[in-house]
Design an enzyme around this catalytic site. Sequence first.
Site, short mmCIF file in Angstrom:
data_model
loop_
_atom_site.label_atom_id
_atom_site.label_comp_id
_atom_site.label_asym_id
_atom_site.label_seq_id
_atom_site.Cartn_x
_atom_site.Cartn_y
_atom_site.Cartn_z
N HIS A 204 5.39 -18.83 24.09
CA HIS A 204 4.54 -19.77 23.35
C HIS A 204 3.09 -19.57 23.73
O HIS A 204 2.26 -20.45 23.56
CB HIS A 204 4.93 -21.21 23.64
CG HIS A 204 6.40 -21.45 23.63
ND1 HIS A 204 7.15 -21.48 24.77
CD2 HIS A 204 7.25 -21.66 22.60
CE1 HIS A 204 8.41 -21.71 24.45
NE2 HIS A 204 8.51 -21.81 23.15
N ASP B 95 -8.72 12.72 -5.71
CA ASP B 95 -7.32 12.84 -5.30
C ASP B 95 -7.24 13.48 -3.92
O ASP B 95 -7.88 14.53 -3.68
CB ASP B 95 -6.56 13.70 -6.32
CG ASP B 95 -5.11 13.86 -5.93
OD1 ASP B 95 -4.38 12.86 -5.98
OD2 ASP B 95 -4.73 14.98 -5.52
N GLY C 52 -3.22 12.96 5.45
CA GLY C 52 -3.90 13.68 6.55
C GLY C 52 -2.91 14.09 7.62
O GLY C 52 -2.91 15.24 8.09
N ASP D 159 -0.47 8.86 4.31
CA ASP D 159 0.10 9.85 5.22
C ASP D 159 -0.39 11.27 4.95
O ASP D 159 0.07 12.21 5.59
CB ASP D 159 1.63 9.81 5.16
CG ASP D 159 2.15 10.34 3.81
OD1 ASP D 159 1.35 10.44 2.86
OD2 ASP D 159 3.35 10.61 3.72
N GLY E 231 0.32 14.47 7.35
CA GLY E 231 1.25 15.46 6.82
C GLY E 231 0.63 16.86 6.78
O GLY E 231 1.27 17.85 7.16
N ASP F 49 0.23 6.24 0.35
CA ASP F 49 0.75 5.67 1.58
C ASP F 49 0.01 6.12 2.82
O ASP F 49 0.46 5.88 3.94
CB ASP F 49 2.24 5.96 1.71
CG ASP F 49 2.53 7.44 1.59
OD1 ASP F 49 1.57 8.23 1.62
OD2 ASP F 49 3.70 7.80 1.46
#
Lengths: 584, 584
Positions: free
Chosen positions: B217, B559, B405, B403, B407, B401
Amino acid sequence: MTRVFNDPARFAEDMVHGFTAAHPDHVRAVPGGVVRAHRPGTAKVAVLTGGGSGHYPAFCGVVGPGFADGSVIGNVFTSPSAAQAYSVAAEAETGAGVLFMFGNYAGDVMNFGQAAERLTGEGIPARCFAVTDDVASAPAAETERRRGIAGGFTVYKTASAAAEEGASLEEVVRVAERTNDRTRSLGVAFAGCTLPGQREPLFTVPDGRLGLGLGIHGEPGVRESDLTTAADLARTLVEGLLAERPAAAGDSNRVAVLLNGLGATKYEELYVLWASVVELLTEAGLEPVRAEVGELVTSLDMAGCSLTLTWLDDELERLWLAPADTPAYRRGRLDAAAPSRTGEAAAPRRAAAARAHDEPATATGEAVAAATAAVQALRAARTLLHDEEEALGRLDAVAGDGDHGRGMSKGVDAALAAAEQARDANAAPAALLGAAGDAWAADAGGTSGALWGAGLRAFGSALPADRAPEAGELAAGARAALAAVTSLGKAEPGDKTLVDALDPFVTAFEERLAAGGSPAEAFAAAAETARAAAEATAGLRPKRGRARPLAERSVGTPDPGATSLALVLGAVAATAGPAAEPAR
Amino acid sequence: MTRVFNDPARFAEDMVHGFTAAHPDHVRAVPGGVVRAHRPGTAKVAVLTGGGSGHYPAFCGVVGPGFADGSVIGNVFTSPSAAQAYSVAAEAETGAGVLFMFGNYAGDVMNFGQAAERLTGEGIPARCFAVTDDVASAPAAETERRRGIAGGFTVYKTASAAAEEGASLEEVVRVAERTNDRTRSLGVAFAGCTLPGQREPLFTVPDGRLGLGLGIHGEPGVRESDLTTAADLARTLVEGLLAERPAAAGDSNRVAVLLNGLGATKYEELYVLWASVVELLTEAGLEPVRAEVGELVTSLDMAGCSLTLTWLDDELERLWLAPADTPAYRRGRLDAAAPSRTGEAAAPRRAAAARAHDEPATATGEAVAAATAAVQALRAARTLLHDEEEALGRLDAVAGDGDHGRGMSKGVDAALAAAEQARDANAAPAALLGAAGDAWAADAGGTSGALWGAGLRAFGSALPADRAPEAGELAAGARAALAAVTSLGKAEPGDKTLVDALDPFVTAFEERLAAGGSPAEAFAAAAETARAAAEATAGLRPKRGRARPLAERSVGTPDPGATSLALVLGAVAATAGPAAEPAR
């Protein structure tokens, strides 16, 4: 944001390593992904789910008997390669062909397609199926262009169950097609997720807004609107899906339902939402069949949720309900811990449920006036506590859990309602305070609820049952309240609790009365003493009390319990109520 | 933050309503909480978990055969009242007594204690047990002052299993005590949760830091430190617990383990962490017994996690492994979908796993020089793609998404490594590019991985197998790459994909060569054309491609696929590599 990782570039590999280590009974790692730990007993179609990772339990969390035979695991939000898909398929297939199942994304379509071609070329029949459940991703006339989101869960489930029953590859594909044709999802996002190793989220949604139809990787949605109540959100989701009821649904009114959390929208919130969703579905004449409420297809720690409906027929319902035993999803009858199904086997002693409050004793006219004054005092306390709710919560959050303001509001609401009811029944202040205390404790819960409940009840117990209290009886009531609170809470003065304000209040109240002050004067003066004492708790270091840590950070902050007590006493003094009315 | 609710003051009530609606086979609502849907077949000790809500699946998520008999549900982070506890107990008890189990917090101790007193006074034996597993909340000499956190899960589990076996109330309490004596937890927090209806989190942790021992908490922890790798975090947690190994553990080396997520720290992260934790536990000579990795005791959407160890003896191990059937936790053998346990039943056809790359053909000295130039070109591409990784990710995040760069980096790393290996084996550029393409696709995955892999392989296929390519062969290679990419990706010029840069590049390259330019000049000029074309994609509206939404927000943004292609072509042109070396 995603915070726990080693090398971000190896996140998926590390994840698979830990996943297989945690679930050795269900899965084993193979190049490119995972397959079932135990090979099926007879040849069957190998159903392989797959896609980028970051969506757990999709896709590897549902590998096991009754569900997938294996899963092809890409990098975060990235389609696995064709080589990975081929590798997992080669490990998983048992001679009856392979079905790759995935959401309709360009990379998945390409890579799984290449793997299926290669398998087919080597004499292993292989097919692909891309799920297209997201109604927000393309118009109804172009369903084949829609993305796959949480509805994939249902499509994989029924197709996998068909494969488990021994259906041929063509039959399994047919089940997948029929399920997909009858499945529609609509999602909302409240906040974006952050990829491992990146500082900024993939996308953002303005505070207090929601993105309708935002994809699970942040793909554009259809519109943004205000985030209001859970009931409104339920209506948006249900109406959005009913407007997209597929032609293939025919006259079916039985629906498999997924209410899916995307990661940071938690189970409590999903259950609050479900309460409204199920009502709207029922109103629309639909009957949910084993609704799944939880995290089924996530997007790292993205905030948001989606609703999926699958209009069932008899075959799909059977397949939807078929058992499954996977790391993240286990359905079917356990052969253990068998409960009685009659619901009546073991007779309870049933504690005599004497939960109704004692009937308040009927009081004299003077006592009724005193009771009215007590109600006025509670009303003043209520106004004040609602005004101060947030401030008290902030005070409590310094070293506690921030619920003090909310708890005091809940408690005083219940106490006032009970007191008004008692007053209307002509109760004397004694019974009225007892009822108020019980109601406070029952509705507020928590530490403060228990203490305030005990204190009010003890105060009431010291007062006469059928007439207005005298000054000495009021002093005895205050002393009794202090005794009840210290007995229950085990705190002593100096422990940085409400006792630090209550104890000097009681002493000052007694002294002023003994010195001949009127109850109103004495109460007001004692309340001022309590206020100063509450402020002085800022210099104290919490000393004891179970599970109360030595909170360095709370030194310098007044205790919230002492503060709220002092505030209430001050508000009551200002009404001149309880003290002004009684006989001297 | 908590976003889905109606009236914040009614959050817990709404949650219980939805929870019971979602799990009618497991639970039913009673005043104050929930009890099992089906009463036990014979009298047994009623084990009741409870506490404030906001911790799902604690506490109501584990009600069912083999686990709790009921759960008392307070408001968010607030102890339920004594009246609630009494009410649930009265519904759940079957004549063999009641055990209330909860974490050691002042409010819970008070309220459950009052309820137990009342039940006992009415002739129903009732006991309380407060779990004290959090090593960070008080020193080892004062374990009785420690808070209860995730370790409650294990304590409730073994005590519940004992009750299910028919143990007496005293025996169940003894099991709870023994489990608690042998259970230790340590947690960390990365970020605070927000109570329903509040705008600010209960607490904050500075970015990039972690709070060690911070309570569920937000109670104060023991220290703050930098959040580094998952492996470091695993070491902190494991070493912290081993230093607190309880005396009661004796010489036990078998441990029940919980790696618990607090809400926003997701399964993928927990599995990454688990991979390191299990290694450290094994190094320390401990043997995990059915580790549970997941969300067991949460704190709304708090970011953080905890590790719990329970040193088992034979009895506790049996009780820990006993089956349970609850909404959130199902363990034990399902009577369905029985897999073969031999692991060898259905023989795979096993696709001939011819996954090794073709042996590169040995090449002439001139071809080796050309191959070296190709390696240099890939190295330039690699440097550039790593530099631009984040920028490409941001570009991709606009409508995709995020990804891209990552990839491209993964792909070019693998491609370069494969190319270097091929060059060292004296391969000609043809074989080298084929190997590079395969490696790119396999390691990068995703759309871009598949396309770059296919493009490089096609480019290589058009080159001679044993010598350096001539100008016309280079042009044919570029054309072949374009054909492979459009065939696989199904995109046409104008669709806002990398084809929008590749297509004009190939045409310009061919035209410049036809006009008599050197390969180096032609390549450089064509790369410039590609750069301009990639920028021009900012004006395009994405038109097609499966599952590619009509992304309004990407209009105005180049793109990412076209951009990375143009960047790579530019970097390659700058090396003057592939174009400078070949014969004209």
